[in-house]
Design an enzyme around this catalytic site. Structure first.
Site, PDB file in Angstrom:
ATOM      1  N   THR A  50      48.476  47.619  10.859  1.00  0.00           N
ATOM      2  CA  THR A  50      49.145  48.422  10.380  1.00  0.00           C
ATOM      3  C   THR A  50      48.983  49.988  10.843  1.00  0.00           C
ATOM      4  O   THR A  50      49.728  50.754  11.461  1.00  0.00           O
ATOM      5  CB  THR A  50      49.444  48.663   8.658  1.00  0.00           C
ATOM      6  OG1 THR A  50      50.017  47.379   8.517  1.00  0.00           O
ATOM      7  CG2 THR A  50      50.374  49.597   8.360  1.00  0.00           C
ATOM      8  N   THR A  51      47.624  50.442  10.735  1.00  0.00           N
ATOM      9  CA  THR A  51      46.911  51.732  11.118  1.00  0.00           C
ATOM     10  C   THR A  51      47.122  51.833  12.451  1.00  0.00           C
ATOM     11  O   THR A  51      47.274  52.991  13.053  1.00  0.00           O
ATOM     12  CB  THR A  51      45.577  52.015  10.516  1.00  0.00           C
ATOM     13  OG1 THR A  51      45.575  51.689   9.063  1.00  0.00           O
ATOM     14  CG2 THR A  51      45.075  53.247  10.775  1.00  0.00           C
ATOM     15  N   TYR A 113      61.090  41.657   7.653  1.00  0.00           N
ATOM     16  CA  TYR A 113      62.359  41.612   7.922  1.00  0.00           C
ATOM     17  C   TYR A 113      63.356  40.647   7.405  1.00  0.00           C
ATOM     18  O   TYR A 113      64.266  40.653   6.668  1.00  0.00           O
ATOM     19  CB  TYR A 113      62.778  42.265   9.351  1.00  0.00           C
ATOM     20  CG  TYR A 113      64.226  42.503   9.442  1.00  0.00           C
ATOM     21  CD1 TYR A 113      64.868  43.657   9.100  1.00  0.00           C
ATOM     22  CD2 TYR A 113      65.084  41.429  10.172  1.00  0.00           C
ATOM     23  CE1 TYR A 113      66.163  43.913   9.326  1.00  0.00           C
ATOM     24  CE2 TYR A 113      66.644  41.667  10.192  1.00  0.00           C
ATOM     25  CZ  TYR A 113      66.975  43.109   9.797  1.00  0.00           C
ATOM     26  OH  TYR A 113      68.527  43.286   9.961  1.00  0.00           O
ATOM     27  N   TYR A 139      47.966  38.631   5.570  1.00  0.00           N
ATOM     28  CA  TYR A 139      48.066  40.058   5.346  1.00  0.00           C
ATOM     29  C   TYR A 139      49.237  40.307   4.487  1.00  0.00           C
ATOM     30  O   TYR A 139      50.339  40.263   5.087  1.00  0.00           O
ATOM     31  CB  TYR A 139      48.033  40.871   6.505  1.00  0.00           C
ATOM     32  CG  TYR A 139      48.212  42.269   6.424  1.00  0.00           C
ATOM     33  CD1 TYR A 139      47.911  43.040   5.136  1.00  0.00           C
ATOM     34  CD2 TYR A 139      48.376  43.112   7.673  1.00  0.00           C
ATOM     35  CE1 TYR A 139      48.012  44.453   5.139  1.00  0.00           C
ATOM     36  CE2 TYR A 139      48.523  44.509   7.654  1.00  0.00           C
ATOM     37  CZ  TYR A 139      48.446  45.256   6.204  1.00  0.00           C
ATOM     38  OH  TYR A 139      48.257  46.756   6.156  1.00  0.00           O
ATOM     39  N   ARG A 144      55.744  46.998   3.271  1.00  0.00           N
ATOM     40  CA  ARG A 144      56.110  46.981   4.867  1.00  0.00           C
ATOM     41  C   ARG A 144      56.999  45.779   5.156  1.00  0.00           C
ATOM     42  O   ARG A 144      57.755  45.961   5.978  1.00  0.00           O
ATOM     43  CB  ARG A 144      54.652  46.992   5.637  1.00  0.00           C
ATOM     44  CG  ARG A 144      53.896  48.213   5.353  1.00  0.00           C
ATOM     45  CD  ARG A 144      54.235  49.209   6.606  1.00  0.00           C
ATOM     46  NE  ARG A 144      53.399  50.411   6.527  1.00  0.00           N
ATOM     47  CZ  ARG A 144      53.211  51.171   7.514  1.00  0.00           C
ATOM     48  NH1 ARG A 144      54.208  51.198   8.494  1.00  0.00           N
ATOM     49  NH2 ARG A 144      52.399  52.370   7.400  1.00  0.00           N
ATOM     50  N   LYS A 168      43.928  39.885   3.324  1.00  0.00           N
ATOM     51  CA  LYS A 168      43.971  41.320   3.039  1.00  0.00           C
ATOM     52  C   LYS A 168      45.041  41.681   2.117  1.00  0.00           C
ATOM     53  O   LYS A 168      46.432  41.315   2.217  1.00  0.00           O
ATOM     54  CB  LYS A 168      44.355  42.102   4.213  1.00  0.00           C
ATOM     55  CG  LYS A 168      44.425  43.658   4.059  1.00  0.00           C
ATOM     56  CD  LYS A 168      44.642  44.531   5.409  1.00  0.00           C
ATOM     57  CE  LYS A 168      44.613  45.895   5.024  1.00  0.00           C
ATOM     58  NZ  LYS A 168      44.932  46.737   6.347  1.00  0.00           N
ATOM     59  N   ILE A 210      39.670  46.826   3.726  1.00  0.00           N
ATOM     60  CA  ILE A 210      39.958  47.375   5.223  1.00  0.00           C
ATOM     61  C   ILE A 210      40.937  48.480   4.939  1.00  0.00           C
ATOM     62  O   ILE A 210      42.305  48.423   4.641  1.00  0.00           O
ATOM     63  CB  ILE A 210      40.958  46.146   5.864  1.00  0.00           C
ATOM     64  CG1 ILE A 210      40.090  44.627   6.010  1.00  0.00           C
ATOM     65  CG2 ILE A 210      41.321  46.372   7.173  1.00  0.00           C
ATOM     66  CD1 ILE A 210      40.967  43.820   6.440  1.00  0.00           C
TER      67      ILE A 210
END
Length: 302
Positions: A50-51, A113, A139, A144, A168, A210
């Site tokens: 993501t980062t 989505y 994850y 998100r 995560k 993380i």
């Protein structure tokens, strides 16, 4: 997987994706960032999570990032790239490339989505894991993806699919992490993906974190884990509270907007983001700068 369970712990730093002023990948800066994390004591490195703005990268760019990061690491730290997309064939292809590049595990986001059912999530991760030859970390980041993988689904995958080894956890509901570990047990590698929950997760048997803040203060984030591993709980608790304000502001105006601005101010990277993200606003800069000042982050590289 026994060796991985021992090695894959602590602060796995999720690196930003550095860009040149013209918007292209800045791979020399990526290599310098990796050297910085090795020297600072981070316990591992991740890219294209993501980062790393993965949704703004082309498939070729994601593969180039994975290859360049693996080459720069050269086995010095565990490597856990983000390989997930909303398409299963593409996710399998990226994950296979990560395995070929020598990654220790792949971080695969819950498909976004589509908002699949729990049965759909189970089938997704089962089919992915059976198609690749690399350990997989789920994850879970409902903010998100729009959907959360249930602890019971995680437990099924842990029991049924040998190379699903951990997760995560970026759910703000700390109870969720507790129920995941109850379903799986202590050998499951559960990493916090929320900064404020890094320390609490260790207390219930988490493997580490993380955390985007590791881009700014890698030594301190690594020390948070090391202190707990050494039984220095008071030191870890004090560091946890000291980090709270910085952990809070790094998510200002959508990650990685704030952390990239701070890193550019410190001379670590250029300031470029990719659309639809835009540079940090002036109110955002004041808010982020106030918290960063206490750490000396605007005075140069730590």
């Amino acid at each position: 997987m026994a060796d991985l369970t021992t090695r894959l712990r602590g602060s796995i730093a999720p690196l930003v994706t550095p860009f040149h002023a013209d918007g292209g990948l800045d791979l020399p800066t990526l290599r310098r960032l990796i050297d910085h994390h090795v020297e600072a004591g981070s316990h591992g490195v991740s890219v294209t999570g993501t980062t790393g703005e993965p949704g703004a990268l082309t498939l070729d760019e994601r593969l180039r990032m994975i290859d360049a990061a693996s080459e720069a690491l050269d086995g010095r730290l565990p490597f856990v790239p983000g390989t997930g997309t909303h398409q299963l064939p593409e996710t399998i292809a990226i994950t296979r490339r990560a395995a070929e590049a020598g990654a220790d595990a792949a971080l695969v986001i819950v498909p976004y989505y589509a908002r699949p059912t729990q049965e759909g999530l189970y089938a997704w991760y089962r089919d992915l894991a059976e198609a690749v030859d690399i350990p997989v970390l789920i994850y879970n980041i409902p903010s998100r993806t729009g959907v959360e993988i249930a602890p019971e689904t995680v437990g099924r995958l842990w029991r049924d699919v040998p190379n699903i080894v951990g997760m995560k956890e970026a759910s703000p509901d700390f109870a969720h992490a507790n129920f995941v570990l109850r379903e799986t047990g202590p050998e499951f590698l559960l990493f916090s993906g929320l900064e404020a929950l890094c320390f609490p997760l260790l207390a219930i048997g988490g493997a580490g974190f993380i955390s985007v803040t590791a881009n700014l203060v890698p030594r301190e984030i690594a020390r948070l884990y090391d202190a707990v591993a050494e039984g220095q709980w008071d030191e870890a608790r004090e560091l946890h509270f000291r980090l709270l304000d910085l952990n809070d502001v790094v998510l200002t105006e959508t990650n990685p907007t704030a952390v990239k601005w701070l890193m550019s101010q410190a001379g670590l990277i250029g300031p470029a983001l990719r659309a639809p993200l835009v540079p940090l606003s002036e109110p955002g800069r004041r808010r982020v700068g106030a918290a960063a000042e206490a750490w000396g982050l605007l005075e140069g590289v730590r």
